[in-house]
Each structure stands twice: as structure tokens, then as C-alpha cells.
Motif scaffolding. Structure first.
Motif, PDB file in Angstrom:
ATOM      1  N   ARG A 120       0.835  -1.186   0.000  1.00 36.05           N
ATOM      2  CA  ARG A 120       0.000   0.000   0.000  1.00 36.05           C
ATOM      3  C   ARG A 120       0.871   1.238   0.000  1.00 36.05           C
ATOM      4  O   ARG A 120       1.900   1.303   0.660  1.00 36.05           O
ATOM      5  CB  ARG A 120      -0.900   0.005   1.227  1.00 36.05           C
ATOM      6  CG  ARG A 120      -1.884  -1.146   1.228  1.00 36.05           C
ATOM      7  CD  ARG A 120      -2.710  -1.148   2.461  1.00 36.05           C
ATOM      8  NE  ARG A 120      -3.481   0.098   2.492  1.00 36.05           N
ATOM      9  CZ  ARG A 120      -4.167   0.486   3.549  1.00 36.05           C
ATOM     10  NH1 ARG A 120      -4.195  -0.245   4.628  1.00 36.05           N
ATOM     11  NH2 ARG A 120      -4.833   1.614   3.526  1.00 36.05           N
ATOM     12  N   SER A 121       0.432   2.211  -0.760  1.00 35.73           N
ATOM     13  CA  SER A 121       1.171   3.458  -0.828  1.00 35.73           C
ATOM     14  C   SER A 121       0.687   4.397   0.277  1.00 35.73           C
ATOM     15  O   SER A 121      -0.516   4.623   0.417  1.00 35.73           O
ATOM     16  CB  SER A 121       0.953   4.112  -2.186  1.00 35.73           C
ATOM     17  OG  SER A 121       1.525   5.395  -2.196  1.00 35.73           O
ATOM     18  N   PRO A 122       1.575   4.963   1.054  1.00 35.47           N
ATOM     19  CA  PRO A 122       1.136   5.896   2.102  1.00 35.47           C
ATOM     20  C   PRO A 122       0.604   7.202   1.543  1.00 35.47           C
ATOM     21  O   PRO A 122      -0.151   7.895   2.214  1.00 35.47           O
ATOM     22  CB  PRO A 122       2.399   6.120   2.930  1.00 35.47           C
ATOM     23  CG  PRO A 122       3.528   5.759   2.047  1.00 35.47           C
ATOM     24  CD  PRO A 122       3.010   4.732   1.077  1.00 35.47           C
ATOM     25  N   VAL A 123       0.955   7.548   0.303  1.00 37.66           N
ATOM     26  CA  VAL A 123       0.479   8.809  -0.284  1.00 37.66           C
ATOM     27  C   VAL A 123      -1.021   8.745  -0.514  1.00 37.66           C
ATOM     28  O   VAL A 123      -1.753   9.684  -0.197  1.00 37.66           O
ATOM     29  CB  VAL A 123       1.219   9.103  -1.602  1.00 37.66           C
ATOM     30  CG1 VAL A 123       0.631  10.313  -2.288  1.00 37.66           C
ATOM     31  CG2 VAL A 123       2.683   9.294  -1.347  1.00 37.66           C
ATOM     32  N   TYR A 124      -1.511   7.648  -1.061  1.00 36.60           N
ATOM     33  CA  TYR A 124      -2.949   7.545  -1.331  1.00 36.60           C
ATOM     34  C   TYR A 124      -3.754   7.537  -0.038  1.00 36.60           C
ATOM     35  O   TYR A 124      -4.832   8.119   0.030  1.00 36.60           O
ATOM     36  CB  TYR A 124      -3.256   6.308  -2.158  1.00 36.60           C
ATOM     37  CG  TYR A 124      -2.584   6.315  -3.505  1.00 36.60           C
ATOM     38  CD1 TYR A 124      -2.746   7.382  -4.366  1.00 36.60           C
ATOM     39  CD2 TYR A 124      -1.776   5.264  -3.898  1.00 36.60           C
ATOM     40  CE1 TYR A 124      -2.126   7.408  -5.594  1.00 36.60           C
ATOM     41  CE2 TYR A 124      -1.150   5.281  -5.126  1.00 36.60           C
ATOM     42  CZ  TYR A 124      -1.329   6.346  -5.971  1.00 36.60           C
ATOM     43  OH  TYR A 124      -0.709   6.377  -7.172  1.00 36.60           O
ATOM     44  N   GLY A 125      -3.249   6.882   0.982  1.00 34.80           N
ATOM     45  CA  GLY A 125      -3.921   6.893   2.277  1.00 34.80           C
ATOM     46  C   GLY A 125      -3.948   8.276   2.881  1.00 34.80           C
ATOM     47  O   GLY A 125      -4.952   8.701   3.466  1.00 34.80           O
ATOM     48  N   TRP A 126      -2.879   9.008   2.724  1.00 36.44           N
ATOM     49  CA  TRP A 126      -2.802  10.372   3.246  1.00 36.44           C
ATOM     50  C   TRP A 126      -3.813  11.267   2.536  1.00 36.44           C
ATOM     51  O   TRP A 126      -4.513  12.050   3.170  1.00 36.44           O
ATOM     52  CB  TRP A 126      -1.380  10.893   3.046  1.00 36.44           C
ATOM     53  CG  TRP A 126      -1.174  12.291   3.485  1.00 36.44           C
ATOM     54  CD1 TRP A 126      -1.072  12.746   4.758  1.00 36.44           C
ATOM     55  CD2 TRP A 126      -1.059  13.437   2.633  1.00 36.44           C
ATOM     56  NE1 TRP A 126      -0.883  14.109   4.743  1.00 36.44           N
ATOM     57  CE2 TRP A 126      -0.868  14.551   3.468  1.00 36.44           C
ATOM     58  CE3 TRP A 126      -1.086  13.617   1.255  1.00 36.44           C
ATOM     59  CZ2 TRP A 126      -0.716  15.835   2.954  1.00 36.44           C
ATOM     60  CZ3 TRP A 126      -0.931  14.891   0.751  1.00 36.44           C
ATOM     61  CH2 TRP A 126      -0.748  15.978   1.594  1.00 36.44           C
ATOM     62  N   ILE A 127      -3.890  11.156   1.211  1.00 32.79           N
ATOM     63  CA  ILE A 127      -4.861  11.943   0.449  1.00 32.79           C
ATOM     64  C   ILE A 127      -6.278  11.550   0.842  1.00 32.79           C
ATOM     65  O   ILE A 127      -7.139  12.403   1.041  1.00 32.79           O
ATOM     66  CB  ILE A 127      -4.632  11.762  -1.064  1.00 32.79           C
ATOM     67  CG1 ILE A 127      -3.312  12.412  -1.474  1.00 32.79           C
ATOM     68  CG2 ILE A 127      -5.784  12.370  -1.874  1.00 32.79           C
ATOM     69  CD1 ILE A 127      -2.893  12.104  -2.891  1.00 32.79           C
ATOM     70  N   TRP A 128      -6.530  10.259   0.983  1.00 32.85           N
ATOM     71  CA  TRP A 128      -7.867   9.777   1.316  1.00 32.85           C
ATOM     72  C   TRP A 128      -8.306  10.288   2.676  1.00 32.85           C
ATOM     73  O   TRP A 128      -9.455  10.671   2.870  1.00 32.85           O
ATOM     74  CB  TRP A 128      -7.877   8.251   1.277  1.00 32.85           C
ATOM     75  CG  TRP A 128      -9.234   7.678   1.430  1.00 32.85           C
ATOM     76  CD1 TRP A 128      -9.776   7.114   2.545  1.00 32.85           C
ATOM     77  CD2 TRP A 128     -10.260   7.629   0.440  1.00 32.85           C
ATOM     78  NE1 TRP A 128     -11.047   6.715   2.311  1.00 32.85           N
ATOM     79  CE2 TRP A 128     -11.370   7.011   1.030  1.00 32.85           C
ATOM     80  CE3 TRP A 128     -10.331   8.054  -0.886  1.00 32.85           C
ATOM     81  CZ2 TRP A 128     -12.552   6.805   0.324  1.00 32.85           C
ATOM     82  CZ3 TRP A 128     -11.506   7.845  -1.580  1.00 32.85           C
ATOM     83  CH2 TRP A 128     -12.587   7.234  -0.970  1.00 32.85           C
ATOM     84  N   ARG A 129      -7.397  10.328   3.640  1.00 39.81           N
ATOM     85  CA  ARG A 129      -7.753  10.820   4.974  1.00 39.81           C
ATOM     86  C   ARG A 129      -8.001  12.321   4.976  1.00 39.81           C
ATOM     87  O   ARG A 129      -8.787  12.820   5.780  1.00 39.81           O
ATOM     88  CB  ARG A 129      -6.643  10.480   5.967  1.00 39.81           C
ATOM     89  CG  ARG A 129      -6.642   9.029   6.395  1.00 39.81           C
ATOM     90  CD  ARG A 129      -5.682   8.795   7.545  1.00 39.81           C
ATOM     91  NE  ARG A 129      -4.308   9.141   7.224  1.00 39.81           N
ATOM     92  CZ  ARG A 129      -3.439   8.317   6.631  1.00 39.81           C
ATOM     93  NH1 ARG A 129      -3.801   7.098   6.322  1.00 39.81           N
ATOM     94  NH2 ARG A 129      -2.207   8.715   6.380  1.00 39.81           N
ATOM     95  N   LEU A 130      -7.360  13.072   4.090  1.00 39.04           N
ATOM     96  CA  LEU A 130      -7.545  14.523   4.057  1.00 39.04           C
ATOM     97  C   LEU A 130      -8.834  14.954   3.374  1.00 39.04           C
ATOM     98  O   LEU A 130      -9.335  16.043   3.629  1.00 39.04           O
ATOM     99  CB  LEU A 130      -6.374  15.195   3.345  1.00 39.04           C
ATOM    100  CG  LEU A 130      -5.072  15.274   4.124  1.00 39.04           C
ATOM    101  CD1 LEU A 130      -4.011  15.966   3.294  1.00 39.04           C
ATOM    102  CD2 LEU A 130      -5.270  16.018   5.424  1.00 39.04           C
ATOM    103  N   LEU A 131      -9.375  14.106   2.492  1.00 38.58           N
ATOM    104  CA  LEU A 131     -10.585  14.488   1.772  1.00 38.58           C
ATOM    105  C   LEU A 131     -11.776  14.492   2.718  1.00 38.58           C
ATOM    106  O   LEU A 131     -11.963  13.563   3.498  1.00 38.58           O
ATOM    107  CB  LEU A 131     -10.837  13.532   0.614  1.00 38.58           C
ATOM    108  CG  LEU A 131      -9.817  13.583  -0.515  1.00 38.58           C
ATOM    109  CD1 LEU A 131     -10.124  12.503  -1.531  1.00 38.58           C
ATOM    110  CD2 LEU A 131      -9.808  14.945  -1.174  1.00 38.58           C
ATOM    111  N   PRO A 132     -12.623  15.519   2.639  1.00 31.32           N
ATOM    112  CA  PRO A 132     -13.788  15.594   3.533  1.00 31.32           C
ATOM    113  C   PRO A 132     -14.955  14.776   2.999  1.00 31.32           C
ATOM    114  O   PRO A 132     -14.996  14.409   1.824  1.00 31.32           O
ATOM    115  CB  PRO A 132     -14.132  17.087   3.520  1.00 31.32           C
ATOM    116  CG  PRO A 132     -13.701  17.546   2.169  1.00 31.32           C
ATOM    117  CD  PRO A 132     -12.476  16.735   1.833  1.00 31.32           C
ATOM    118  N   GLY A 133     -15.913  14.498   3.869  1.00 32.63           N
ATOM    119  CA  GLY A 133     -17.162  13.876   3.469  1.00 32.63           C
ATOM    120  C   GLY A 133     -17.161  12.368   3.550  1.00 32.63           C
ATOM    121  O   GLY A 133     -16.246  11.745   4.074  1.00 32.63           O
TER     122      GLY A 133
END
Length: 55
Positions: free
Chosen positions: A2-15
Motif C-alpha cells: 500500500r502506498s502511504p500517499v494515497y492513504g494520506w490523500i484519502w484521509r484529508l478528503l472531507p465527506g
């Protein structure tokens, strides 16, 4: 893996999930547009892709 970048982006997105998927698609489109219309035209004269020599 798993890439930590995609998880980081996913956690920052609202909703909720639907909103996050929509925002992720919009962000991917913006990134593609910036690369297509700004970065690649700037980079093309500096990289000789069309000037290949064979022989």
C-alpha cells in the motif's frame, strides 16, 4: 504493498465515501490537466523524443 500517499490523500478528503471518490477523481483530473497543458509543453523542447537516431 500500500502506498502511504494515497492513504494520506484519502484521509484529508472531507465527506463520505461518495464525496471522497468524487473529489479524488477531480484531483486526478486536475493533476492530469496541469501535466498535459503546462508541464509537458514546457518539458518537450528540453527532451529530444522526436530526434532519435538509429544506426
Amino acid at each position: 504493498m500500500r502506498s502511504p500517499v494515497y492513504g494520506w490523500i484519502w484521509r484529508l478528503l472531507p465527506g463520505g465515501v461518495a464525496t471522497r471518490v468524487f473529489l479524488a477523481v477531480v484531483l486526478a483530473g486536475l493533476a492530469a490537466a496541469v501535466l498535459w497543458y503546462l508541464v509537458f509543453p514546457w518539458l518537450e523542447p528540453r527532451v529530444p523524443f522526436d530526434h532519435a537516431l538509429v544506426g
